[in-house]
Design a protein around this motif. Structure first.
Motif, PDB file in Angstrom:
ATOM      1  N   PRO A  40       1.307   8.495   7.253  1.00 20.76           N
ATOM      2  CA  PRO A  40       0.936   8.730   8.640  1.00 20.76           C
ATOM      3  C   PRO A  40      -0.561   8.534   9.263  1.00 20.76           C
ATOM      4  O   PRO A  40      -1.200   8.809   8.103  1.00 20.76           O
ATOM      5  CB  PRO A  40       1.521  10.239   8.955  1.00 20.76           C
ATOM      6  CG  PRO A  40       2.362  10.450   7.882  1.00 20.76           C
ATOM      7  CD  PRO A  40       1.938   9.900   6.876  1.00 20.76           C
ATOM      8  N   VAL A  41      -0.804   7.949  10.114  1.00 25.84           N
ATOM      9  CA  VAL A  41      -2.099   7.632  10.438  1.00 25.84           C
ATOM     10  C   VAL A  41      -2.885   8.829  10.588  1.00 25.84           C
ATOM     11  O   VAL A  41      -4.262   8.969  10.133  1.00 25.84           O
ATOM     12  CB  VAL A  41      -2.431   7.031  11.926  1.00 25.84           C
ATOM     13  CG1 VAL A  41      -3.572   6.717  12.554  1.00 25.84           C
ATOM     14  CG2 VAL A  41      -1.564   5.609  12.029  1.00 25.84           C
ATOM     15  N   ALA A  46      -7.048  12.422   7.938  1.00 28.24           N
ATOM     16  CA  ALA A  46      -7.371  13.514   7.368  1.00 28.24           C
ATOM     17  C   ALA A  46      -8.271  13.523   5.952  1.00 28.24           C
ATOM     18  O   ALA A  46      -9.224  14.238   5.614  1.00 28.24           O
ATOM     19  CB  ALA A  46      -6.192  14.703   7.434  1.00 28.24           C
ATOM     20  N   SER A  47      -7.562  12.417   5.332  1.00 32.43           N
ATOM     21  CA  SER A  47      -8.229  12.324   3.970  1.00 32.43           C
ATOM     22  C   SER A  47      -9.816  11.716   4.115  1.00 32.43           C
ATOM     23  O   SER A  47     -10.652  12.195   3.470  1.00 32.43           O
ATOM     24  CB  SER A  47      -7.178  11.403   3.238  1.00 32.43           C
ATOM     25  OG  SER A  47      -6.393  11.874   2.752  1.00 32.43           O
TER      26      SER A  47
ATOM     27  N   LEU B 116       2.741   1.053  -4.934  1.00 32.72           N
ATOM     28  CA  LEU B 116       2.577   1.798  -3.490  1.00 32.72           C
ATOM     29  C   LEU B 116       2.298   1.116  -2.486  1.00 32.72           C
ATOM     30  O   LEU B 116       1.669  -0.073  -2.671  1.00 32.72           O
ATOM     31  CB  LEU B 116       1.654   3.015  -3.800  1.00 32.72           C
ATOM     32  CG  LEU B 116       2.131   3.980  -4.924  1.00 32.72           C
ATOM     33  CD1 LEU B 116       1.148   4.936  -5.233  1.00 32.72           C
ATOM     34  CD2 LEU B 116       3.239   4.868  -4.849  1.00 32.72           C
ATOM     35  N   PRO B 117       2.659   1.450  -1.385  1.00 33.60           N
ATOM     36  CA  PRO B 117       2.079   0.690  -0.097  1.00 33.60           C
ATOM     37  C   PRO B 117       0.496   0.764  -0.043  1.00 33.60           C
ATOM     38  O   PRO B 117       0.132   1.835  -0.629  1.00 33.60           O
ATOM     39  CB  PRO B 117       2.932   1.544   0.918  1.00 33.60           C
ATOM     40  CG  PRO B 117       3.907   2.286   0.475  1.00 33.60           C
ATOM     41  CD  PRO B 117       3.439   2.428  -0.985  1.00 33.60           C
ATOM     42  N   PHE B 118       0.020  -0.270   0.624  1.00 39.85           N
ATOM     43  CA  PHE B 118      -1.111  -0.409   0.594  1.00 39.85           C
ATOM     44  C   PHE B 118      -1.870   1.041   1.477  1.00 39.85           C
ATOM     45  O   PHE B 118      -3.204   1.497   0.554  1.00 39.85           O
ATOM     46  CB  PHE B 118      -1.866  -1.419   1.368  1.00 39.85           C
ATOM     47  CG  PHE B 118      -3.468  -1.566   1.724  1.00 39.85           C
ATOM     48  CD1 PHE B 118      -4.106  -1.862   0.738  1.00 39.85           C
ATOM     49  CD2 PHE B 118      -3.779  -1.157   2.815  1.00 39.85           C
ATOM     50  CE1 PHE B 118      -5.479  -2.162   0.976  1.00 39.85           C
ATOM     51  CE2 PHE B 118      -5.190  -1.333   3.148  1.00 39.85           C
ATOM     52  CZ  PHE B 118      -6.067  -1.675   2.311  1.00 39.85           C
ATOM     53  N   GLU B 119      -1.251   1.527   2.175  1.00 39.54           N
ATOM     54  CA  GLU B 119      -1.946   2.856   2.668  1.00 39.54           C
ATOM     55  C   GLU B 119      -1.881   3.949   1.652  1.00 39.54           C
ATOM     56  O   GLU B 119      -2.655   4.748   1.813  1.00 39.54           O
ATOM     57  CB  GLU B 119      -1.265   3.085   3.940  1.00 39.54           C
ATOM     58  CG  GLU B 119      -0.807   2.108   5.094  1.00 39.54           C
ATOM     59  CD  GLU B 119       0.410   1.549   4.698  1.00 39.54           C
ATOM     60  OE1 GLU B 119       1.449   2.209   4.700  1.00 39.54           O
ATOM     61  OE2 GLU B 119       0.563   0.324   4.157  1.00 39.54           O
TER      62      GLU B 119
END
Lengths: 70, 202
Positions: A40-41, A46-47, B116-119
């Motif tokens: 999630p955005v 948050a990271s 894994l996905p890029f994000e």
């Protein structure tokens, strides 16, 4: 003036460095466990915010250390 | 130049600079205490391949230069003892581990991470970055390292954070060609990390 290399040599052991790398391993394992689920955005933000905090804390620690002459 | 390729070149450039510094230390005998001749060859190989990955692509940003300068500053701050040389080199390796291409582990393989996905990989890289920074802060507060060493790390961290910010901005872009280069760097650095762990267990 304290020799930083001497301090590192005396105190920061290879073992300590590798302990940090173990923590990194945990992070990587957690990411793999999360699998293909998207991020999630808000979670990604948050990271980044946590990283900002970590960097700010390091800057503050450096200022303290300098003020203390170390 | 393709913006994605340029972005990856920055990452590889920083890695090449760091591995180059480590190889330089080794050539000067700075790693004699902890690295055997065979491992030096592996380090050299890593440097050559990373260097080749950055060459011929018009790599023209300052990240590589800044990383190299930070390491050089750390080394030249005082005449190092041989053992001190080795520890600083390892600190540089650890700093390298905070870079986004190094989202690796002994349990989570490079292949698993690449899938894994890029994000997800980006988030892992950012979390890794934060964790290393946090540990350096703890070491400084515990007076295990000096403010000078911490400053050298901070300079590297700021550079790698900039790369992460750019990666975030590139979300949604096709990274397939860039991932091939990323995988190469991951594989090589997995070997380096495995070596470090093997040394620790002896």
């Amino acid at each position: 003036m304290t020799d930083p290399l001497k301090v590192v040599n005396d105190v920061l052991t290879v073992s300590q460095l590798l302990q940090v790398s173990m923590r990194l391993q945990q992070l990587a394992s957690a990411a793999v466990a999360a699998g293909q689920t998207g991020v999630p955005v808000e979670e990604l933000a948050a990271s980044f915010a946590y990283d900002d905090q970590a960097t700010a804390a390091l800057r503050a620690a450096i200022e303290r250390a300098r003020a203390e002459g170390r | 130049m393709n913006i994605v390729t340029d972005h990856i070149q920055k990452i590889l450039g920083v890695l090449a600079a760091i591995s180059g510094a480590v190889v330089s230390f080794a050539a000067a005998g700075g790693l004699n205490e902890i690295v055997a001749a065979r491992e030096l060859q592996i380090l050299g190989l890593i440097n050559v391949i990373l260097g080749a990955a950055t060459a011929g692509s018009g790599f023209a940003n300052t990240a590589k230069l800044k990383a190299a300068q930070a390491i050089e500053t750390a080394i030249r701050s005082s005449p190092p003892t041989q053992a001190g040389f080795s520890k600083i080199a390892l600190l540089c390796i650890l700093a390298a581990l905070s870079l986004p291409v190094l989202t690796i582990s002994g349990c989570a393989t490079a292949q698993q991470i690449q899938e894994l996905p890029f994000e997800r990989r980006l988030q892992l890289a950012v979390d890794t970055h934060a964790e290393v920074t946090r540990q350096v802060t703890a070491a400084l507060d515990a007076q295990q390292i000096s403010s000078k060493v911490a400053m050298d790390y901070l300079e590297l961290a700021e550079g790698s954070r900039k790369v992460l910010d750019e990666a975030r901005a590139l979300q949604g872009v096709d990274l397939s060609s860039a991932d091939a280069q990323l995988r190469l760097a991951n594989d090589l650095l997995l070997r380096l990390r495995a070596y470090l762990i093997a040394r620790e267990s002896k």
